[in-house]
Every structure is written in structure tokens, then in C-alpha cells.
Design an enzyme around this catalytic site. Sequence first.
Site, PDB file in Angstrom:
ATOM      1  N   ARG A 103       1.065  14.443  13.551  1.00 12.83           N
ATOM      2  CA  ARG A 103       1.563  14.246  12.199  1.00 12.83           C
ATOM      3  C   ARG A 103       1.624  15.528  11.359  1.00 12.83           C
ATOM      4  NH1 ARG A 103      -0.906   8.680   9.989  1.00 12.83           N
ATOM      5  NH2 ARG A 103       0.959   8.731   8.705  1.00 12.83           N
ATOM      6  N   PRO A 104       2.505  16.451  11.748  1.00  9.19           N
ATOM      7  CA  PRO A 104       2.646  17.688  10.967  1.00  9.19           C
ATOM      8  C   PRO A 104       3.278  17.434   9.595  1.00  9.19           C
ATOM      9  CG  PRO A 104       4.342  17.565  12.672  1.00  9.19           C
ATOM     10  CD  PRO A 104       3.445  16.379  12.882  1.00  9.19           C
TER      11      PRO A 104
ATOM     12  N   ARG B  55      -8.438  -0.446   4.944  1.00  7.72           N
ATOM     13  CA  ARG B  55      -7.547   0.515   4.289  1.00  7.72           C
ATOM     14  C   ARG B  55      -6.219  -0.135   3.962  1.00  7.72           C
ATOM     15  NH1 ARG B  55      -6.076   4.969   7.847  1.00  7.72           N
ATOM     16  NH2 ARG B  55      -4.976   5.530   5.965  1.00  7.72           N
TER      17      ARG B  55
ATOM     18  N   ASP C 212       4.979   0.521  12.246  1.00  8.45           N
ATOM     19  CA  ASP C 212       3.779  -0.152  11.721  1.00  8.45           C
ATOM     20  C   ASP C 212       3.692  -1.614  12.160  1.00  8.45           C
ATOM     21  OD1 ASP C 212       3.011   2.168  10.509  1.00  8.45           O
ATOM     22  OD2 ASP C 212       3.715   1.624   8.513  1.00  8.45           O
TER      23      ASP C 212
ATOM     24  N   LYS D  48       0.833  -1.214   0.000  1.00  4.84           N
ATOM     25  CA  LYS D  48       0.000   0.000   0.000  1.00  4.84           C
ATOM     26  C   LYS D  48       0.869   1.265   0.000  1.00  4.84           C
ATOM     27  CE  LYS D  48      -1.646   1.502   4.146  1.00  4.84           C
ATOM     28  NZ  LYS D  48      -1.329   2.884   4.501  1.00  4.84           N
ATOM     29  N   ASN D  49       1.835   1.315   0.918  1.00  3.60           N
ATOM     30  CA  ASN D  49       2.593   2.559   1.079  1.00  3.60           C
ATOM     31  C   ASN D  49       3.618   2.790  -0.031  1.00  3.60           C
ATOM     32  OD1 ASN D  49       1.081   3.131   3.275  1.00  3.60           O
ATOM     33  ND2 ASN D  49       2.654   2.652   4.797  1.00  3.60           N
TER      34      ASN D  49
ATOM     35  N   ASP E 166       5.344  19.998   8.248  1.00  2.66           N
ATOM     36  CA  ASP E 166       6.264  21.129   8.133  1.00  2.66           C
ATOM     37  C   ASP E 166       7.490  20.816   7.282  1.00  2.66           C
ATOM     38  OD1 ASP E 166       6.715  19.446  10.536  1.00  2.66           O
ATOM     39  OD2 ASP E 166       8.556  20.619  10.700  1.00  2.66           O
TER      40      ASP E 166
ATOM     41  N   ILE F 202       8.105   6.957  17.128  1.00  2.00           N
ATOM     42  CA  ILE F 202       7.730   7.681  15.900  1.00  2.00           C
ATOM     43  C   ILE F 202       6.431   8.480  16.093  1.00  2.00           C
ATOM     44  CG2 ILE F 202       7.293   7.479  13.409  1.00  2.00           C
ATOM     45  CD1 ILE F 202      10.073   6.488  14.113  1.00  2.00           C
TER      46      ILE F 202
ATOM     47  N   CYS G   7      -4.442  12.979  13.546  1.00  2.00           N
ATOM     48  CA  CYS G   7      -4.841  11.614  13.229  1.00  2.00           C
ATOM     49  C   CYS G   7      -4.831  10.845  14.535  1.00  2.00           C
ATOM     50  CB  CYS G   7      -3.815  11.052  12.263  1.00  2.00           C
ATOM     51  SG  CYS G   7      -4.091   9.361  11.824  1.00  2.00           S
TER      52      CYS G   7
HETATM   53  N1  EPU Z   1       6.996  14.498  10.960  1.00  2.47           N
HETATM   54  C1  EPU Z   1       7.174  15.830  11.277  1.00  2.47           C
HETATM   55  N2  EPU Z   1       7.084  16.740  10.266  1.00  2.47           N
HETATM   56  C2  EPU Z   1       6.839  16.377   8.982  1.00  2.47           C
HETATM   57  C3  EPU Z   1       6.660  15.029   8.674  1.00  2.47           C
HETATM   58  C4  EPU Z   1       6.755  14.096   9.696  1.00  2.47           C
HETATM   59  O1  EPU Z   1       7.395  16.199  12.419  1.00  2.47           O
HETATM   60  O2  EPU Z   1       6.762  17.275   8.121  1.00  2.47           O
HETATM   61  C5  EPU Z   1       7.115  13.488  12.029  1.00  2.47           C
HETATM   62  C6  EPU Z   1       5.844  12.683  12.264  1.00  2.47           C
HETATM   63  O3  EPU Z   1       4.933  13.351  13.101  1.00  2.47           O
HETATM   64  C7  EPU Z   1       6.392  11.420  12.856  1.00  2.47           C
HETATM   65  C8  EPU Z   1       7.733  11.241  12.114  1.00  2.47           C
HETATM   66  O4  EPU Z   1       8.053  12.511  11.597  1.00  2.47           O
HETATM   67  O5  EPU Z   1       6.656  11.608  14.204  1.00  2.47           O
HETATM   68  C9  EPU Z   1       7.721  10.245  10.978  1.00  2.47           C
HETATM   69  O6  EPU Z   1       6.573  10.444  10.175  1.00  2.47           O
HETATM   70  P1  EPU Z   1       6.568  10.179   8.614  1.00  2.47           P
HETATM   71  O7  EPU Z   1       6.423  11.477   7.927  1.00  2.47           O
HETATM   72  O8  EPU Z   1       7.704   9.313   8.226  1.00  2.47           O
HETATM   73  O9  EPU Z   1       5.210   9.387   8.451  1.00  2.47           O
HETATM   74  P2  EPU Z   1       4.269   9.447   7.177  1.00  2.47           P
HETATM   75  O10 EPU Z   1       5.083   9.678   5.991  1.00  2.47           O
HETATM   76  O11 EPU Z   1       3.133  10.345   7.461  1.00  2.47           O
HETATM   77  C10 EPU Z   1       4.458   6.914   6.590  1.00  2.47           C
HETATM   78  C11 EPU Z   1       3.508   5.767   6.415  1.00  2.47           C
HETATM   79  C12 EPU Z   1       2.965   5.357   7.776  1.00  2.47           C
HETATM   80  C13 EPU Z   1       4.148   4.955   8.661  1.00  2.47           C
HETATM   81  C14 EPU Z   1       5.145   6.116   8.758  1.00  2.47           C
HETATM   82  C15 EPU Z   1       6.399   5.779   9.527  1.00  2.47           C
HETATM   83  C16 EPU Z   1       2.652   6.148   4.194  1.00  2.47           C
HETATM   84  C17 EPU Z   1       1.515   6.515   3.330  1.00  2.47           C
HETATM   85  N3  EPU Z   1       2.447   6.175   5.516  1.00  2.47           N
HETATM   86  O12 EPU Z   1       3.707   7.969   7.180  1.00  2.47           O
HETATM   87  O13 EPU Z   1       2.133   4.240   7.564  1.00  2.47           O
HETATM   88  O14 EPU Z   1       3.696   4.626   9.949  1.00  2.47           O
HETATM   89  O15 EPU Z   1       5.537   6.523   7.426  1.00  2.47           O
HETATM   90  O16 EPU Z   1       7.036   4.689   8.961  1.00  2.47           O
HETATM   91  O17 EPU Z   1       3.720   5.812   3.699  1.00  2.47           O
HETATM   92  C18 EPU Z   1       0.379   2.740   8.048  1.00  2.47           C
HETATM   93  O18 EPU Z   1       0.572   2.210   6.936  1.00  2.47           O
HETATM   94  O19 EPU Z   1      -0.365   2.222   8.921  1.00  2.47           O
HETATM   95  C19 EPU Z   1       1.026   4.021   8.349  1.00  2.47           C
HETATM   96  C20 EPU Z   1       0.590   4.825   9.310  1.00  2.47           C
END
Ligand code: EPU
Length: 459
Positions: A153-154, A435, A343, A54-55, A156, A365, A148
Amino acid sequence: MPESHDGATLVIGVRAPITISSPRGGCDNEETMDAIRVRGGKALKGRVRISGAKNAALPILCATLLSDGESRLRNVPALRDIDTTAALLRFLGRNVRVNAPEVVVDAGKDVRPEAPYELVKLMRASVLVLGPLLARFGRAKVSLPGGCAIGARPIDQHLKGLEAMGAKISLERGYVIAEGPNGGGRLRAAEIVFDLPTVTGTENLMMAAALAKGRTSLFNCAREPEVEELGRVLNKMGAEVDGAGTDVMHIKGKEPGDLLPFDHAIIPDRIEAGTYMIAAAMMEGSDVLVEGAEVQDLEALVLKMRMAGVEVGTKGQSIRIRRNGPLKAVNVTTAPHPGFPTDMQAQFLVLMSRAKGESMITETIFENRFMHVPELHRMGANITLRGRTAAVEGVERLYGASVMATDLRASASLIIAGLAADDETEVRRVYHLDRGYEHIEEKLGGLGATIERVKGAEG
Ligand code: EPU
């Protein structure tokens, strides 16, 4: 109407009236939903085949925005998040045919570079259209995803990176409004250091850099296999991405119009594979072959499972899980890849709830990813939450109960708990599960689990 770089018509703003047929799912969806009933206590035996990731599929679907023509994705799982992304791409003006495991995306005539709240709220990964839209069409309006269940989950890091590439970004009434340099021009290359590795943040900037002017360098990138997979696809499209899957990437931008459509089979879902590995380990006497998995993407989990006393054999794309003795307590701390994946935290915690001794499960995380814990208490688990750590004292038995989860992996963990619990467990509101897990009840049923879906159960 302004023209995009290659002559496709850009439509900015919302054409009224718009009807969005929302696939159900996402962080804050509260529609009625099915439940899954599991009767525990049976060792699992047999083979289970893993679906596409999926991801990995989600960013690759969004990458189709970088080119025109017809792109074909194969090995796409039949999941609600895929339907949501298809609905979003259609809203943006693409023609999308979903016939899992195949999805075909074709450029439509008009492009509306706008991702509305109604779709983004169903799935946070919708933010992945921001980079490609801005890079390709010079502007984008994307709803802020909001909080969420698993944390704030910002985004920025996504926005700072795009700003470094010359984008002008403002936040208005819940939307990110982004415009290329000089009123919608081409992004320019930059050197960007992520403050922390972010999966979708890295993916957004990779797609933006693929069409930016010059060579972009990204530091402290997420190294997840799904990021590497996006790099492979971008290169298939004609981009020059170097270092995807490592923490430093260099991307030489192409002229808009130079990236081509593609045909690509998506990598297997490592989290789905890991979930079945744990499901298989729940009961003594189980012997399960998890087929079509990339073993090298699952190393941290394989090692932890072995430490817990589970027999894990690997051969090519197959992983054999056998359990012939008691489980031992093992500590786990989640970390970005190649660390132990967040995950898989909920599922591993459930495994430890039956182990001998106390294990410490630390989540680094997401700040709120222990929602399965109060539900597991209802099943007789002995878990104490201390901030970001769950102290799990293994118990002799879990008891069937009605439980409910508010995120995808927590839902999967409750089903796994049900496999090892006395009597019947009913996991409610399984739209979260839909999902991310293709045909989970059929796959577990195929391994001998007593499991059924109850349509339209009360939430
Ligand atoms: N974060 C920030 N600022 C940002 C982006 C992220 O502070 O601009 C923080 C997040 O709040 C978190 C950390 O950085 O604490 C890591 O978050 P990341 O951005 O890597 O997560 P994501 O990209 O939103 C993806 C997966 C998630 C998975 C995470 C971590 C997808 C579509 N989603 O989310 O998958 O848990 O990486 O590996 O790829 C799931 O499939 O159940 C799922 C939640």
C-alpha cells in the site's frame, strides 16, 4: 511562531511531552482483544439497519481541517477508526466531540500540522490529513503508514500529485515532510493523471485542490461512492468540485479562509450492507431485509449474488435477501468501483465455499488479501491459492474452529463462515472487526444468529 493564512497559530514540530491515548485497532496493533463466538446452522430472519460509511466519514473528518468554525457530521458509525481519526484531529489542535452517530469538530487555537507514527500506525487512512494540512497551513509532517496486512500500500500517487501542485516533499526518518511552494506558500493548480485509481489518493488531492490557486484537473480518479461523497461535502463548504464520482474531476481552488464549516449526514456503508447481504445468504431458509442501504452502490455484488442463486430484491433503500435453494459457483474478479469491491472479496469467497462447483476468486487490488484462506481451511473449506486467484471448490459442510484474522474484512468473512458451520466458531482478535463494523454481534443476534462477544480473550 509562523502564522497561518488566516491568523491561526501554527506550531511546527513536536511539543513535548505528548501523550497519545491510542484507540486500539489498525494494521499492526497487537493488544489483547475480544473474541466473537458464533454457533452456526441457523437461517437468519428479520431486519438489519446499516450504519454510516466508515470510509466516507474518515476523509470528511479530515476535510474539517480546510475550514474554521464548527462542523457537524451525522450518521457517523461508532467505530475504532473514527476514534483514531478524532484522536489525530485533537493532536493536530482541533476540538473533537465524538458522540456517535454525531461528531462535532471545532477549530482550536493552535494547529500542529503533524501526524505522528503512533496514530498513523493504527490506521492508514490517517494519511488523509496530508492534503488538507498542506493546502491550509502550507506544511505538513505525516508519518509514512508503512506496510499493512493486506499489502504494501504505497502512497506515491498522493505524493506525486502534491508535488505537481508545487509542494516540496522529502522523506525523513519515516515521515513525509511537505511544504508549500516558496517555503510554505499556497499550492497551485495542476493537471494530474493518476497511474491507477486510488481512493484515498484521489481524496487527498481533491482536498488539496480545493484551496489551491487555480483550476486543478484530476484524471483517472477513483469513482467510489465515498469519493463522490467527499465532493458533495467540499461543495457544501463552498468549494467548486466538478465530476466527483467520475474518472475526471475539475476543481477550482478557493482562497484559504473561504471554505466554511458544514453539517452533513454520512451515506450508508455499502460494505457493511454487502457483508449482511452475504451473511443472510449463507443458510437456506434465510429471509433478511437490509435497511438503509444505497442499492446503486452495490450493483456488482447484487448481480453476482443473483448469479449464485440468491434472491435479491431491491426497493428504495431496502434490500431483501432470500435463500431458498443451493448456491451456484460464480467467478469474481475485484476491480475499482463500479467493479466488484475488494472489500467484499473475503465475504463472497466464504459464500462460494458452500456453493456447488468451483469458483475462481481473483484479487487485483491488494496483493495479500487472502489471509482468510488458511483459516477457512481449518474450518474444512476446499480452497487452492494460485497467485492472485483462489480456486474455491464448494463443500457440503464447514466445521466450527478457533480462527483469527489480521484484517477487517477477513475477520468479517470468518464470522460469516461461522454462521454456516457446524458447532461453534471462535473468531479471535476482533479488534480488526471493531474498526469497521458497528455492533456486529448485536446486529447479527437481532437476525437470530447465536453469537456472543467474549471480553479479553487470548489472541
Ligand atoms: N496504490 C499505489 N500507490 C498509491 C496509492 C495506491 O500503488 O499512491 C495502489 C494500492 O497499493 C492498491 C491500489 O492502488 O493496490 C488501490 O488502493 P487505494 O489507494 O484505492 O486504497 P486506499 O485508498 O488505501 C481505500 C479503502 C480501503 C479499500 C481500498 C480499495 C479507505 C479509508 N480505505 O484504501 O478500505 O480496500 O480503498 O477500495 O477508504 C477497508 O475498509 O477494509 C479498506 C481496506
